[in-house]
Write a protein that holds these residues in place. Sequence first.
Motif, PDB file in Angstrom:
ATOM      1  N   VAL A  15       1.711  -4.938  10.910  1.00  0.00           N
ATOM      2  CA  VAL A  15       1.664  -5.053   9.445  1.00  0.00           C
ATOM      3  C   VAL A  15       2.414  -6.315   9.018  1.00  0.00           C
ATOM      4  O   VAL A  15       3.557  -6.542   9.410  1.00  0.00           O
ATOM      5  N   THR A  16       1.752  -7.128   8.236  1.00  0.00           N
ATOM      6  CA  THR A  16       2.336  -8.343   7.671  1.00  0.00           C
ATOM      7  C   THR A  16       2.552  -8.126   6.176  1.00  0.00           C
ATOM      8  O   THR A  16       2.101  -7.121   5.621  1.00  0.00           O
ATOM      9  N   ALA A  17       3.178  -9.087   5.532  1.00  0.00           N
ATOM     10  CA  ALA A  17       3.386  -8.978   4.085  1.00  0.00           C
ATOM     11  C   ALA A  17       2.055  -8.888   3.350  1.00  0.00           C
ATOM     12  O   ALA A  17       1.913  -8.110   2.403  1.00  0.00           O
ATOM     13  N   LEU A  18       1.078  -9.660   3.806  1.00  0.00           N
ATOM     14  CA  LEU A  18      -0.230  -9.633   3.156  1.00  0.00           C
ATOM     15  C   LEU A  18      -0.918  -8.285   3.351  1.00  0.00           C
ATOM     16  O   LEU A  18      -1.436  -7.697   2.396  1.00  0.00           O
ATOM     17  N   SER A  19      -0.910  -7.768   4.581  1.00  0.00           N
ATOM     18  CA  SER A  19      -1.562  -6.476   4.814  1.00  0.00           C
ATOM     19  C   SER A  19      -0.787  -5.346   4.133  1.00  0.00           C
ATOM     20  O   SER A  19      -1.387  -4.381   3.663  1.00  0.00           O
ATOM     21  N   ALA A  20       0.531  -5.464   4.049  1.00  0.00           N
ATOM     22  CA  ALA A  20       1.334  -4.453   3.352  1.00  0.00           C
ATOM     23  C   ALA A  20       0.971  -4.424   1.873  1.00  0.00           C
ATOM     24  O   ALA A  20       0.820  -3.355   1.279  1.00  0.00           O
ATOM     25  N   GLU A  21       0.803  -5.604   1.289  1.00  0.00           N
ATOM     26  CA  GLU A  21       0.418  -5.676  -0.128  1.00  0.00           C
ATOM     27  C   GLU A  21      -0.936  -5.016  -0.347  1.00  0.00           C
ATOM     28  O   GLU A  21      -1.132  -4.288  -1.317  1.00  0.00           O
ATOM     29  N   GLU A  22      -1.878  -5.254   0.562  1.00  0.00           N
ATOM     30  CA  GLU A  22      -3.197  -4.631   0.459  1.00  0.00           C
ATOM     31  C   GLU A  22      -3.097  -3.117   0.619  1.00  0.00           C
ATOM     32  O   GLU A  22      -3.729  -2.365  -0.123  1.00  0.00           O
ATOM     33  N   GLN A  23      -2.304  -2.656   1.584  1.00  0.00           N
ATOM     34  CA  GLN A  23      -2.161  -1.219   1.815  1.00  0.00           C
ATOM     35  C   GLN A  23      -1.534  -0.520   0.615  1.00  0.00           C
ATOM     36  O   GLN A  23      -1.866   0.624   0.309  1.00  0.00           O
ATOM     37  N   LEU A  24      -0.637  -1.210  -0.075  1.00  0.00           N
ATOM     38  CA  LEU A  24       0.038  -0.612  -1.221  1.00  0.00           C
ATOM     39  C   LEU A  24      -0.880  -0.451  -2.433  1.00  0.00           C
ATOM     40  O   LEU A  24      -0.492   0.161  -3.426  1.00  0.00           O
ATOM     41  N   GLN A  25      -2.107  -0.958  -2.351  1.00  0.00           N
ATOM     42  CA  GLN A  25      -3.089  -0.713  -3.407  1.00  0.00           C
ATOM     43  C   GLN A  25      -3.574   0.732  -3.358  1.00  0.00           C
ATOM     44  O   GLN A  25      -4.094   1.255  -4.337  1.00  0.00           O
ATOM     45  N   ASP A  26      -3.404   1.374  -2.207  1.00  0.00           N
ATOM     46  CA  ASP A  26      -3.755   2.788  -2.032  1.00  0.00           C
ATOM     47  C   ASP A  26      -2.622   3.628  -2.617  1.00  0.00           C
ATOM     48  O   ASP A  26      -1.463   3.493  -2.216  1.00  0.00           O
ATOM     49  N   ASN A  27      -2.952   4.490  -3.579  1.00  0.00           N
ATOM     50  CA  ASN A  27      -1.918   5.282  -4.261  1.00  0.00           C
ATOM     51  C   ASN A  27      -1.130   6.181  -3.327  1.00  0.00           C
ATOM     52  O   ASN A  27       0.046   6.449  -3.579  1.00  0.00           O
ATOM     53  N   ILE A  28      -1.740   6.642  -2.244  1.00  0.00           N
ATOM     54  CA  ILE A  28      -1.023   7.494  -1.297  1.00  0.00           C
ATOM     55  C   ILE A  28       0.022   6.683  -0.550  1.00  0.00           C
ATOM     56  O   ILE A  28       1.165   7.130  -0.372  1.00  0.00           O
ATOM     57  N   VAL A  29      -0.332   5.491  -0.118  1.00  0.00           N
ATOM     58  CA  VAL A  29       0.627   4.623   0.575  1.00  0.00           C
ATOM     59  C   VAL A  29       1.755   4.251  -0.378  1.00  0.00           C
ATOM     60  O   VAL A  29       2.940   4.329  -0.023  1.00  0.00           O
ATOM     61  N   LEU A  30       1.401   3.860  -1.589  1.00  0.00           N
ATOM     62  CA  LEU A  30       2.420   3.501  -2.581  1.00  0.00           C
ATOM     63  C   LEU A  30       3.341   4.676  -2.863  1.00  0.00           C
ATOM     64  O   LEU A  30       4.571   4.528  -2.849  1.00  0.00           O
TER      65      LEU A  30
END
Length: 76
Positions: A15-30
Amino acid sequence: KYIERLVELRSSKGVTALSAEEQLQDNIVLGTMMLEQGDVDGLVAGAVKNAEARQREHEQPEQQHGATERGEQITV
């Protein structure tokens, strides 16, 4: 705040900063990250639709089924 922590927790999985930012678009991950950071007290999650409804949408997304007032079946 959540991006840095998610990268810290999941960097061994690539996981990179870019992929983390994308993953955090998912409400469950956030929500999970908010819970991990102590910003919320709990997390409730679940399906909005049952599996049968999702399967119907997947199989025939362009068709809608219904009935007339006389009970005749129609497909739109």
